[in-house]
Design a protein around this motif. Structure first.
Motif, PDB file in Angstrom:
ATOM      1  N   LEU A 114      -8.461  31.648  -4.677  1.00 53.22           N
ATOM      2  CA  LEU A 114      -7.665  30.522  -5.169  1.00 53.22           C
ATOM      3  C   LEU A 114      -7.074  30.825  -6.546  1.00 53.22           C
ATOM      4  N   ILE A 115      -7.883  31.400  -7.431  1.00 55.92           N
ATOM      5  CA  ILE A 115      -7.394  31.756  -8.764  1.00 55.92           C
ATOM      6  C   ILE A 115      -6.254  32.767  -8.662  1.00 55.92           C
ATOM      7  N   GLY A 116      -6.460  33.811  -7.847  1.00 54.81           N
ATOM      8  CA  GLY A 116      -5.424  34.823  -7.671  1.00 54.81           C
ATOM      9  C   GLY A 116      -4.157  34.252  -7.058  1.00 54.81           C
ATOM     10  N   ALA A 117      -4.313  33.354  -6.064  1.00 48.36           N
ATOM     11  CA  ALA A 117      -3.154  32.748  -5.416  1.00 48.36           C
ATOM     12  C   ALA A 117      -2.375  31.870  -6.387  1.00 48.36           C
ATOM     13  N   PHE A 118      -3.104  31.108  -7.200  1.00 45.50           N
ATOM     14  CA  PHE A 118      -2.439  30.232  -8.175  1.00 45.50           C
ATOM     15  C   PHE A 118      -1.641  31.047  -9.185  1.00 45.50           C
ATOM     16  N   GLN A 119      -2.280  32.050  -9.770  1.00 45.47           N
ATOM     17  CA  GLN A 119      -1.572  32.863 -10.770  1.00 45.47           C
ATOM     18  C   GLN A 119      -0.425  33.636 -10.133  1.00 45.47           C
ATOM     19  N   GLY A 120      -0.651  34.168  -8.934  1.00 42.81           N
ATOM     20  CA  GLY A 120       0.404  34.902  -8.242  1.00 42.81           C
ATOM     21  C   GLY A 120       1.586  34.012  -7.905  1.00 42.81           C
ATOM     22  N   PHE A 121       1.313  32.761  -7.512  1.00 39.60           N
ATOM     23  CA  PHE A 121       2.400  31.824  -7.187  1.00 39.60           C
ATOM     24  C   PHE A 121       3.247  31.521  -8.420  1.00 39.60           C
ATOM     25  N   VAL A 122       2.590  31.264  -9.534  1.00 41.37           N
ATOM     26  CA  VAL A 122       3.322  30.951 -10.770  1.00 41.37           C
ATOM     27  C   VAL A 122       4.166  32.146 -11.206  1.00 41.37           C
ATOM     28  N   ILE A 123       3.612  33.351 -11.067  1.00 40.58           N
ATOM     29  CA  ILE A 123       4.326  34.558 -11.478  1.00 40.58           C
ATOM     30  C   ILE A 123       5.484  34.862 -10.533  1.00 40.58           C
ATOM     31  N   ALA A 124       5.217  34.798  -9.231  1.00 42.70           N
ATOM     32  CA  ALA A 124       6.205  35.230  -8.245  1.00 42.70           C
ATOM     33  C   ALA A 124       7.273  34.179  -7.972  1.00 42.70           C
ATOM     34  N   TYR A 125       6.857  32.932  -7.791  1.00 41.62           N
ATOM     35  CA  TYR A 125       7.797  31.895  -7.344  1.00 41.62           C
ATOM     36  C   TYR A 125       8.367  31.060  -8.490  1.00 41.62           C
ATOM     37  N   LEU A 126       7.581  30.858  -9.540  1.00 41.82           N
ATOM     38  CA  LEU A 126       8.089  30.116 -10.695  1.00 41.82           C
ATOM     39  C   LEU A 126       8.665  31.044 -11.757  1.00 41.82           C
ATOM     40  N   GLU A 127       8.479  32.364 -11.542  1.00 46.38           N
ATOM     41  CA  GLU A 127       9.072  33.408 -12.376  1.00 46.38           C
ATOM     42  C   GLU A 127       8.646  33.313 -13.839  1.00 46.38           C
ATOM     43  N   VAL A 128       7.392  32.953 -14.048  1.00 44.99           N
ATOM     44  CA  VAL A 128       6.816  32.996 -15.392  1.00 44.99           C
ATOM     45  C   VAL A 128       6.220  34.397 -15.587  1.00 44.99           C
ATOM     46  N   PRO A 129       6.476  35.055 -16.716  1.00 45.00           N
ATOM     47  CA  PRO A 129       5.962  36.425 -16.910  1.00 45.00           C
ATOM     48  C   PRO A 129       4.445  36.502 -16.724  1.00 45.00           C
ATOM     49  N   ALA A 130       4.006  37.594 -16.078  1.00 51.13           N
ATOM     50  CA  ALA A 130       2.580  37.767 -15.804  1.00 51.13           C
ATOM     51  C   ALA A 130       1.759  37.769 -17.080  1.00 51.13           C
ATOM     52  N   PHE A 131       2.309  38.313 -18.156  1.00 55.79           N
ATOM     53  CA  PHE A 131       1.579  38.360 -19.431  1.00 55.79           C
ATOM     54  C   PHE A 131       1.236  36.944 -19.889  1.00 55.79           C
ATOM     55  N   ILE A 132       2.206  36.032 -19.809  1.00 59.00           N
ATOM     56  CA  ILE A 132       1.983  34.655 -20.266  1.00 59.00           C
ATOM     57  C   ILE A 132       1.008  33.928 -19.347  1.00 59.00           C
ATOM     58  N   ASN A 300      14.017  44.474  -3.170  1.00 62.00           N
ATOM     59  CA  ASN A 300      14.463  43.148  -2.737  1.00 62.00           C
ATOM     60  C   ASN A 300      15.672  43.237  -1.814  1.00 62.00           C
ATOM     61  N   LEU A 301      16.623  44.129  -2.176  1.00 58.59           N
ATOM     62  CA  LEU A 301      17.808  44.308  -1.343  1.00 58.59           C
ATOM     63  C   LEU A 301      17.466  44.945   0.001  1.00 58.59           C
ATOM     64  N   ALA A 302      16.365  45.703   0.044  1.00 60.22           N
ATOM     65  CA  ALA A 302      15.940  46.345   1.287  1.00 60.22           C
ATOM     66  C   ALA A 302      15.233  45.367   2.228  1.00 60.22           C
ATOM     67  N   GLY A 303      15.077  44.128   1.796  1.00 58.51           N
ATOM     68  CA  GLY A 303      14.472  43.118   2.670  1.00 58.51           C
ATOM     69  C   GLY A 303      12.996  42.896   2.456  1.00 58.51           C
ATOM     70  N   ILE A 304      12.393  43.521   1.427  1.00 59.48           N
ATOM     71  CA  ILE A 304      10.968  43.321   1.144  1.00 59.48           C
ATOM     72  C   ILE A 304      10.792  41.970   0.457  1.00 59.48           C
ATOM     73  N   ASN A 305       9.840  41.197   0.946  1.00 62.28           N
ATOM     74  CA  ASN A 305       9.546  39.890   0.346  1.00 62.28           C
ATOM     75  C   ASN A 305       8.731  40.125  -0.923  1.00 62.28           C
ATOM     76  N   THR A 306       9.410  40.417  -2.003  1.00 62.04           N
ATOM     77  CA  THR A 306       8.739  40.815  -3.246  1.00 62.04           C
ATOM     78  C   THR A 306       7.845  39.705  -3.791  1.00 62.04           C
ATOM     79  N   ARG A 307       8.233  38.460  -3.614  1.00 69.80           N
ATOM     80  CA  ARG A 307       7.431  37.354  -4.149  1.00 69.80           C
ATOM     81  C   ARG A 307       6.091  37.235  -3.419  1.00 69.80           C
ATOM     82  N   TRP A 308       6.126  37.308  -2.103  1.00 69.85           N
ATOM     83  CA  TRP A 308       4.894  37.206  -1.323  1.00 69.85           C
ATOM     84  C   TRP A 308       3.979  38.399  -1.579  1.00 69.85           C
ATOM     85  N   ILE A 309       4.563  39.579  -1.717  1.00 68.32           N
ATOM     86  CA  ILE A 309       3.762  40.767  -2.018  1.00 68.32           C
ATOM     87  C   ILE A 309       3.085  40.607  -3.376  1.00 68.32           C
ATOM     88  N   THR A 310       3.828  40.111  -4.363  1.00 71.33           N
ATOM     89  CA  THR A 310       3.255  39.887  -5.694  1.00 71.33           C
ATOM     90  C   THR A 310       2.090  38.911  -5.630  1.00 71.33           C
TER      91      THR A 310
END
Length: 531
Positions: A114-132, A300-310
């Motif tokens: 759950l912790i990993g999913a929450f942080q990954g969602f904020v980073i990947a989908y809300l585009e907040v830098p991973a450092f922050i 991303n242009l090659a069709g890889i779902n970069t957000r889900w992978i992140t």
């Protein structure tokens, strides 16, 4: 990496032997290269090595996770609370129930995911830098760990759960260790044979038979040597006597030798390493991770779902933090608020020293785990030598700086687009350089040309003005150091610069950002210092 590790081991062994006044070749039990010390070293490395294997994926994707230590602490505290309070007092399971440790571990895995999913969602989908995001997580999860039990230590943990921490009971013994070693050797031979068959099938170049045989023999020798080492470390005398009395075993006059064998946390780390290596090298997901790290736009242009992978990478990191938390808390038979403190720095350092590029796109799980072993070897060796804690941090930091290879930002091909007579100054030459065409020069002969482009790659550039550099550093820091030495805490009252660095005093949070992040009241530093 292996060569550097051997040099450190031999160096620490020689120094510890000379310090005790014994011959290094006698392998005295108080020196570094002994079965006891190396066995303990392997156990101590396990938790950090497990998290470092996941940090490789995070860094390869050009992200960072500063929260793994705090997440480890929170998850460990929750698993401890589940065993001691929730499952026993609320669910009313009897002490010793075989389901307690299973349910506690499942709760921890769910929380880590759950912790990993929450942080990954904020980073990947809300585009907040991973450092922050992970810097915030570092504070939030650490505060949450304190909140779970109001800062109290939770102990003792379930007896079966404790086996994941190692020790005499948490090892598999001599017989099963030899079996594991034999199975590993068979796996090595099979891997070499299968690899040769596959290379031949696709008409790839083949290594000579003698080279394949030598590689297999050396690898198997290392494996069996490690097993022999683990089996050379006996149980403590007191535990042996209690075990013999409980099982009606007569203890011989010279004592009863019972080998530890391979520790369970070490087996867990090896298993995680193998799984993570398979993921990175043999799965589509692993290839996507490295593709994204190498060029996110192209992926991303090659069709890889970069957000889900992140998001999945951070979920994996959460699961690995759970496994590390289980090992660390089981090892000390308690869950404390200090669990995992600063582990995020050790994990990142292990990955970077192991060859993972902070620019993304490259890194190996094996390298990161060896990096963890190298870092722990330094710390263990310095503890054995009686080195003060502050100096230990200095040494580890000194190893990290040159151990982190700088990314190659300018390639040889890029030089062709530069005008003749252009000048490149490589300020990262002390870390290996960030130009592909860089090599270290000296103050006496500072420049050279490649394709008409002038390179200035002097190692230790401030060395051109050593006196000025030393005076500048001293002038910037000496005043504050003298104030603290002369006045103690009163220096913080008199100097607002020092006072601004105070976070907590007498149980009160004095830093506004920390208080807001944790949801606690902030007290002005002056008020606390005056009390």
């Amino acid at each position: 990496m292996v060569g550097a590790l051997l040099i450190i081991w031999i160096g620490l062994h020689v120094i510890s032997s000379l310090r005790l006044g014994v011959n290094p070749l006698d392998f005295d039990s108080r020196t570094f290269l002994t079965p006891r010390n190396l066995w303990n070293l392997s156990v101590q490395t396990s938790a950090v090595a497990i998290m470092a294997s996941g940090m490789v994926l995070v860094i390869v994707m050009r992200n960072i996770d500063l929260s793994v230590g705090s997440a480890e602490g929170l998850i460990g505290m929750v698993m401890g609370f589940a065993q001691v309070h929730f499952l026993v007092r609320m669910v009313e399971l009897e002490l010793g129930n075989p389901w307690i440790w299973v349910l506690a571990l499942l709760i921890g895995l769910a929380l880590g995911l759950l912790i990993g999913a929450f942080q990954g969602f904020v980073i990947a989908y809300l585009e907040v830098p991973a450092f922050i995001v992970t810097l915030g997580g570092l504070l939030v999860w650490r505060g949450a760990a304190w909140w779970v039990t109001s800062g109290q230590t939770v102990a003792p943990l379930d007896a079966t759960f404790q086996l994941m921490g190692g020790g005499p009971a948490g090892s598999i013994g001599a017989k099963w260790s030899w079996i594991v070693g034999a199975v590993a050797c068979v796996a090595v031979v099979f891997a070499l044979f299968n690899g040769r068959v596959q290379r031949k099938r696709f008409r790839f170049p083949l290594r000579p038979i003698w080279a394949e045989t030598l590689l297999g023999a050396v690898t198997c020798a290392v494996i069996m040597g490690a097993v022999w080492l683990a089996n050379s470390y006996p149980w403590p005398v007191g535990i042996v006597n209690r075990y013999a009395a409980a099982n009606n075993i007569t203890v011989p006059e010279g004592g009863l030798f019972i080998a530890h064998g391979i520790a369970i946390p070490v087996l867990m780390a090896i298993a995680v390493g193998l799984v993570m290596t398979f993921i990175t090298k043999r799965t589509r997901f692993g290839r996507y991770v490295f593709a994204i790290g190498g060029n996110p736009e192209a992926a991303n242009l090659a069709g890889i779902n970069t957000r889900w992978i992140t998001m999945k990478v951070f979920m994996i990191m959460g699961v690995l933090a759970t496994i590390a938390a289980a090992i660390s808390s089981a090892r000390q038979n308690s869950s404390t608020n200090a669990l995992g403190t600063l582990d995020e720095l050790l994990v990142i350092a292990a990955a970077v020293i192991g060859g993972t590029s902070l620019a993304g796109g490259s890194g190996t799980v094996l390298g990161a785990m060896l990096g963890a072993l190298l870092m722990q070897s330094l710390q263990s060796g310095m503890v054995l030598l009686g080195v003060d804690s502050p100096l230990q941090s200095i040494v580890v930091g000194a190893v990290l700086i040159p151990g982190a290879a700088a990314p190659k930002l300018v390639t040889r091909e890029m030089l062709s687009g530069m005008k003749k007579g252009s000048v490149l100054v490589d300020v990262a030459i002390d870390q290996g350089g960030c130009f592909e065409t860089s090599h270290a020069t000296t103050h006496a002969d500072p420049t050279y040309e490649v394709d008409g482009v002038i390179h200035y790659c002097v190692a230790n550039m401030p060395g051109a003005v050593p006196v000025t550099s030393a005076h500048a550093l001293n002038n910037a820091t000496l005043h504050h150091g003298l104030q603290l030495a002369d006045k103690g805490l009163k220096a913080l009252v008199d100097d607002h610069h020092l006072r601004n660095g105070l976070n907590v005093h007498k149980g009160k949070i004095t830093n506004r950002a920390v208080a807001e992040a944790l949801g606690y009241e902030m007290v002005e530093p002056k008020a606390v210092l005056a009390a």
